[in-house]
Design a protein around this motif. Structure first.
Motif, PDB file in Angstrom:
ATOM      1  N   LEU A 127       0.817  -1.217   0.000  1.00  0.00           N
ATOM      2  CA  LEU A 127       0.000   0.000   0.000  1.00  0.00           C
ATOM      3  C   LEU A 127       0.853   1.270   0.000  1.00  0.00           C
ATOM      4  CD1 LEU A 127      -2.723  -1.079   2.595  1.00  0.00           C
ATOM      5  CD2 LEU A 127      -3.108  -0.600   0.164  1.00  0.00           C
ATOM      6  N   GLY A 128       2.161   1.115   0.095  1.00  0.00           N
ATOM      7  CA  GLY A 128       3.041   2.279   0.061  1.00  0.00           C
ATOM      8  C   GLY A 128       3.278   2.940   1.406  1.00  0.00           C
ATOM      9  N   VAL A 129       2.913   2.258   2.498  1.00  0.00           N
ATOM     10  CA  VAL A 129       3.139   2.826   3.827  1.00  0.00           C
ATOM     11  C   VAL A 129       4.641   2.813   4.132  1.00  0.00           C
ATOM     12  CG1 VAL A 129       2.744   2.532   6.299  1.00  0.00           C
ATOM     13  CG2 VAL A 129       0.875   2.153   4.673  1.00  0.00           C
ATOM     14  N   GLU A 130       5.159   3.955   4.534  1.00  0.00           N
ATOM     15  CA  GLU A 130       6.566   4.051   4.916  1.00  0.00           C
ATOM     16  C   GLU A 130       6.676   3.901   6.430  1.00  0.00           C
ATOM     17  OE1 GLU A 130      10.313   7.230   4.868  1.00  0.00           O
ATOM     18  OE2 GLU A 130       8.428   7.732   3.848  1.00  0.00           O
ATOM     19  N   ILE A 131       7.528   3.012   6.877  1.00  0.00           N
ATOM     20  CA  ILE A 131       7.729   2.801   8.310  1.00  0.00           C
ATOM     21  C   ILE A 131       9.154   3.194   8.662  1.00  0.00           C
ATOM     22  CG2 ILE A 131       7.784   1.113  10.180  1.00  0.00           C
ATOM     23  CD1 ILE A 131       5.649  -0.483   8.730  1.00  0.00           C
ATOM     24  N   ARG A 132       9.273   4.138   9.595  1.00  0.00           N
ATOM     25  CA  ARG A 132      10.580   4.597  10.044  1.00  0.00           C
ATOM     26  C   ARG A 132      10.780   4.171  11.496  1.00  0.00           C
ATOM     27  NH1 ARG A 132      10.110  10.894   8.041  1.00  0.00           N
ATOM     28  NH2 ARG A 132       9.737  10.468   5.805  1.00  0.00           N
ATOM     29  N   THR A 133      11.666   3.236  11.701  1.00  0.00           N
ATOM     30  CA  THR A 133      11.980   2.821  13.064  1.00  0.00           C
ATOM     31  C   THR A 133      13.075   3.719  13.639  1.00  0.00           C
ATOM     32  OG1 THR A 133      13.543   1.196  12.200  1.00  0.00           O
ATOM     33  CG2 THR A 133      11.310   0.429  12.645  1.00  0.00           C
ATOM     34  N   ARG A 134      13.262   3.604  14.945  1.00  0.00           N
ATOM     35  CA  ARG A 134      14.203   4.469  15.679  1.00  0.00           C
ATOM     36  C   ARG A 134      13.890   5.952  15.436  1.00  0.00           C
ATOM     37  NH1 ARG A 134      17.653   0.141  14.120  1.00  0.00           N
ATOM     38  NH2 ARG A 134      18.614  -0.888  15.923  1.00  0.00           N
ATOM     39  N   SER A 135      12.623   6.244  15.291  1.00  0.00           N
ATOM     40  CA  SER A 135      12.166   7.626  15.092  1.00  0.00           C
ATOM     41  C   SER A 135      11.266   7.989  16.266  1.00  0.00           C
ATOM     42  CB  SER A 135      11.408   7.749  13.763  1.00  0.00           C
ATOM     43  OG  SER A 135      10.984   9.084  13.547  1.00  0.00           O
ATOM     44  N   ARG A 136      11.834   8.638  17.260  1.00  0.00           N
ATOM     45  CA  ARG A 136      11.113   8.955  18.489  1.00  0.00           C
ATOM     46  C   ARG A 136      10.518  10.362  18.399  1.00  0.00           C
ATOM     47  NH1 ARG A 136      11.350   8.031  24.251  1.00  0.00           N
ATOM     48  NH2 ARG A 136      13.016   6.500  24.037  1.00  0.00           N
ATOM     49  N   TRP A 137       9.202  10.411  18.548  1.00  0.00           N
ATOM     50  CA  TRP A 137       8.517  11.713  18.579  1.00  0.00           C
ATOM     51  C   TRP A 137       8.840  12.400  19.897  1.00  0.00           C
ATOM     52  CZ3 TRP A 137       3.752  13.043  21.382  1.00  0.00           C
ATOM     53  CH2 TRP A 137       3.268  14.321  21.045  1.00  0.00           C
ATOM     54  N   THR A 138       9.266  13.662  19.805  1.00  0.00           N
ATOM     55  CA  THR A 138       9.647  14.406  21.006  1.00  0.00           C
ATOM     56  C   THR A 138       8.714  15.574  21.313  1.00  0.00           C
ATOM     57  OG1 THR A 138      11.222  15.699  19.671  1.00  0.00           O
ATOM     58  CG2 THR A 138      12.081  13.769  20.862  1.00  0.00           C
ATOM     59  N   PRO A 150      18.381   8.562  14.421  1.00  0.00           N
ATOM     60  CA  PRO A 150      19.826   8.318  14.390  1.00  0.00           C
ATOM     61  C   PRO A 150      20.592   9.376  13.609  1.00  0.00           C
ATOM     62  CG  PRO A 150      18.642   6.265  14.044  1.00  0.00           C
ATOM     63  CD  PRO A 150      17.620   7.364  14.006  1.00  0.00           C
ATOM     64  N   GLU A 151      19.919  10.060  12.701  1.00  0.00           N
ATOM     65  CA  GLU A 151      20.572  11.112  11.910  1.00  0.00           C
ATOM     66  C   GLU A 151      20.458  12.477  12.559  1.00  0.00           C
ATOM     67  OE1 GLU A 151      18.188   8.977  10.454  1.00  0.00           O
ATOM     68  OE2 GLU A 151      19.860   7.620   9.996  1.00  0.00           O
ATOM     69  N   GLY A 152      19.854  12.533  13.738  1.00  0.00           N
ATOM     70  CA  GLY A 152      19.664  13.801  14.426  1.00  0.00           C
ATOM     71  C   GLY A 152      18.199  14.215  14.448  1.00  0.00           C
ATOM     72  N   GLU A 153      17.940  15.448  14.869  1.00  0.00           N
ATOM     73  CA  GLU A 153      16.560  15.919  14.952  1.00  0.00           C
ATOM     74  C   GLU A 153      15.968  16.087  13.561  1.00  0.00           C
ATOM     75  OE1 GLU A 153      14.344  19.080  17.711  1.00  0.00           O
ATOM     76  OE2 GLU A 153      15.490  20.044  16.101  1.00  0.00           O
TER      77      GLU A 153
END
Length: 404
Positions: A127-138, A150-153
């Motif tokens: 369905l084209g859903v992109e899943i980004r792990t290690r992405s913490r909402w702050t 991991p790449e920064g803010e």
């Protein structure tokens, strides 16, 4: 900073979040799922280790009565959006046959979560859903969302947001309630989290604890303050746990917190009346010991007999002995904490969201799953409502975007 006119951010990749993502993607919207852990649905996978009880096959009225009274009206609306039958059809549509097990509980035939999750993730990818792990909402920065990656803010500006961040149980699997300050700053009232579907402390004698911790009590009836459920319990070193206990855990927790202790009564032979049991126990034992007599006449195993002895010396008179079997009184002196709880009570109050689960204090932000303040026992009720709330939030976001 990025902006896409048709993007919805789903934050939290548990059952509620992934269900919302699927519905939104099926509607042709671009969906980006953010998950702070290295992989998705960790608590869902943990639940599946014990058989993955998806839902329950009982009629709607008793089904709804399993939820706390304050939330039943709202959860009825959720079940209108995704009923137990709808959930079963969805699971089978992913190539995972289901069956109705004991006590009308519904399971996938695979009896675990991993095959279902693999099929689900494959569908989301299609369905084209992109899943980004290690992405913490702050939190928010004005109208934008901020993420620690991991790449920064990273700062993003989706058109709508669905928060499905979980409650406060099993923090090591992702539900750590770190989102509470951000929601409180946004104007949402958040009730303190408390353990749900949890075990309780019982002051066992050392001999009983050391010998019987980890053994089950099968087919018992448990009663607390006039409410009785049938199910299983498990003797633990600290006390008692298991499905039958979890079904009563909300009332048990309230009583222990209010009074310091409470009494849980177990009927070890709920399929027999006291009179029928007395008649069986009245037959001569011959050379059998009392324990062997109980095993033969009342069909009690060693754990059940030892539990009877925890209440003091066993009465020899058949009627009194039958009464003990059908009314084992356990004094619960404490509640296990959130670290050991299957789920949690508390969270964002249902009065903070509208019927579409949109946060009243922040239009365009929708909430789903255990981060909302509702409570349900295991037995399929917890997962069913979590999935269903994801559908409601997704449909709410679609309607809100269409109205704009």
């Amino acid at each position: 900073m990025t902006r896409s006119p048709s993007t919805i951010a789903v934050i939290g990749a548990g059952p509620a979040g992934l269900m919302a993502a699927e519905r939104l993607a099926q509607a042709g919207l671009r969906v980006v799922v953010h998950e702070r852990m290295p992989s998705v649905a960790r608590k869902f996978l943990m639940a599946g280790r014990g058989g993955l009880n998806l839902t329950h096959s009982e009629p709607l009225a008793p089904f709804l009565n399993r939820y706390d009274a304050a939330a039943q009206a709202r959860i009825r609306d959720w079940l209108d959006a995704l009923s137990p039958a709808d959930l079963i059809a969805w699971v089978e549509g992913l190539g995972q046959p289901t069956f109705v097990g004991s006590s009308d509980r519904v399971f996938p035939k695979a009896m675990k979560a991993s095959p279902l999750l693999r099929a689900w993730l494959a569908r989301l990818e299609e369905l084209g859903v992109e899943i980004r792990t290690r992405s913490r909402w702050t939190g928010w920065q004005g109208e934008a969302l901020t993420f620690d990656t991991p790449e920064g803010e990273r700062i993003e500006r989706p058109d709508a947001v669905i928060l499905a961040l979980g409650g406060a149980s099993w923090a090591k699997l992702g539900s750590d309630a770190a989102w509470v300050p951000a929601l409180e700053e946004a104007g949402a009232g958040v009730a303190p989290f408390r353990p749900a579907n949890v075990g309780f402390d019982v002051p066992w004698t050392p001999l009983f604890r050391d010998r019987f911790a980890g053994t089950p009590l099968k087919g018992v009836a448990l009663t607390h303050e006039g409410r009785t459920v049938r199910g299983e319990a498990m003797i633990a070193a600290y006390g008692i746990e298991g499905g039958g206990v979890y079904a009563l855990s909300a009332g048990l927790r309230e009583a222990v917190e209010r009074d310091g202790s409470t009494v849980l009564t177990l009927d070890l032979r709920p399929d027999l009346t006291a009179e029928a049991l007395t008649q069986r126990l009245s037959k001569p034992r011959g050379k059998d010991s009392l324990s062997n007599g109980l095993r033969k006449a009342a069909r009690l195993d060693a754990t059940a007999v030892a539990l009877l002895r925890e209440g003091g010396p066993l009465p020899l008179e058949p009627a009194s002995l039958a009464a003990r079997i059908k009314g084992v009184a356990l004094t619960l002196t404490g509640v296990q904490g959130l670290a050991r709880a299957i789920s949690s009570a508390g969270g964002v109050g249902l009065d903070a969201v509208d019927e579409r689960l949109m946060l009243k204090a922040r239009p365009g932000v929708f909430l789903a799953g255990e981060m909302l303040d509702w409570e349900a026992p295991t037995g399929g009720y917890l997962l069913q409502a979590s999935f269903a709330s994801g559908v409601v939030a997704a449909e709410g976001a679609r309607a809100w975007l269409a109205a704009r």
